[in-house]
Design an enzyme around this catalytic site. Structure first.
Site, PDB file in Angstrom:
ATOM      1  N   ASP A 127      50.753  14.668  43.328  1.00 57.12           N
ATOM      2  CA  ASP A 127      50.671  14.055  42.004  1.00 57.12           C
ATOM      3  C   ASP A 127      50.921  12.546  42.019  1.00 57.12           C
ATOM      4  O   ASP A 127      50.669  11.872  41.017  1.00 57.12           O
ATOM      5  CB  ASP A 127      51.671  14.699  41.042  1.00 57.12           C
ATOM      6  N   LYS A 137      53.710  13.121  32.924  1.00 60.46           N
ATOM      7  CA  LYS A 137      52.292  13.471  32.788  1.00 60.46           C
ATOM      8  C   LYS A 137      52.188  14.877  32.223  1.00 60.46           C
ATOM      9  O   LYS A 137      53.097  15.706  32.340  1.00 60.46           O
ATOM     10  CB  LYS A 137      51.552  13.381  34.126  1.00 60.46           C
ATOM     11  N   SER A 181      57.382  12.544  41.229  1.00 56.97           N
ATOM     12  CA  SER A 181      56.173  11.842  41.664  1.00 56.97           C
ATOM     13  C   SER A 181      56.001  10.541  40.898  1.00 56.97           C
ATOM     14  O   SER A 181      55.594   9.511  41.467  1.00 56.97           O
ATOM     15  CB  SER A 181      54.942  12.735  41.450  1.00 56.97           C
TER      16      SER A 181
END
Length: 293
Positions: A145, A20, A112
């Site tokens: 996250d 991300k 995560s």
């Protein structure tokens, strides 16, 4: 999520755990328990770790190979699988294999994302039928996250990162540089000179160009290599820090522009060329295989 009648093929698949990017990050306050209140924008990329899941008969959860420096008991994929078992009473076991491509301590959410992929895929493979909302709640106990990776779409996020609103962002080409340092998130968030009182903004403010990351000054002070990477990348496009770093990134309007920058910088930095995407590659794969509706 609908259960596929026969998911033997799903056990044979490799499942993506995407990186991300935080396209901006503002710290607007701090809770009494020490957690920071944030505003941020998440977008996924095509850069991924890859996870494989192998059924075992002994009911145990294990890793095929541990990540150097991370004990198996601390690995987030193992913790995610054990959390599912504890929550549901599932007696099945699994050996998890992780192909690690995302750099540790880079602010790309690798651990995560791995945890979220374990939650989402094992929920399917084990026929647990937990809702996405429940998986997000479980994921939050593993890390702030994790919920967005379970959610699976570019998001405007508030709270500690768990209050998510789906948004669509231009899917541009992206260059990511990973300086030769590893940033400790706890160290950044405990720094005395960290900005903790930024004013809240709106999605419109963001789309009109408010891209600041409140962790940037602290990270650059502690890690000069991050500052140098920002300077080098900013010669080609607006360079930003993702999360608490160490990775910096820039978006490009065309693949050719991104390639030009990549070719210029690749001999100097650990660098990745990818593309921002609004739907997580994990969910794109699940839909393509008709594992979910």
């Amino acid at each position: 999520m609908k259960q596929k009648p026969n998911n033997h093929s799903a056990w044979a698949e490799k499942w993506p755990a995407p990186a991300k990017l935080n396209l901006m990050l503002r710290i607007t306050g701090q809770r009494s328990d020490g957690y920071h209140l944030l505003q941020t924008v998440f977008q996924f990329t095509g850069l991924c770790d890859w996870l494989s899941f192998h059924p075992v008969d002994n009911g145990k959860v294990s890793l095929k190979k541990t990540i150097p420096g991370v004990p198996e008991s601390d690995d987030l994929t193992v913790r995610a699988a054990k959390l599912l078992k504890a929550e549901t009473g599932c007696e099945q076991g699994v050996c998890i294999e992780v192909e690690k491509n995302l750099p540790l301590g880079g602010g790309l959410g690798g651990g995560s994302s791995d945890a979220a992929t374990a939650l989402v895929v094992l929920n399917e493979l084990w026929h647990l039928k937990l809702s996405s909302e429940k998986l997000m709640d479980l994921g939050l106990t593993l890390g702030a996250d994790v919920p967005v990776f379970v959610y699976g779409h570019s998001s405007w996020a508030e709270g500690v990162g768990e209050k998510l609103e789906k948004i669509r962002i231009g899917e541009q080409w992206v260059i990511i540089i990973k300086p030769a340092c590893r940033v400790d998130t706890k160290q950044i968030f405990s720094a005395k000179n960290l900005t903790r009182n930024s004013r809240s903004i709106t999605i419109r403010d963001f789309t009109e160009g408010e891209h600041q990351n409140d962790c940037l000054a602290v990270v650059c002070e502690l890690h000069p290599a991050v500052k140098k990477a920002l300077v080098d990348l900013s010669a080609f496009s607006e360079a930003r820090l993702t999360g608490t770093g160490a990775c910096v990134f820039a978006q490009f309007e065309s693949e050719n522009a991104a390639l030009e920058a990549y070719k210029f910088l690749k001999d100097k930095w650990q660098i990745y060329l990818t593309k921002g995407v609004n739907e997580s590659p994990l969910f794109s794969k699940l839909k393509l295989g008709k594992y979910i509706s």
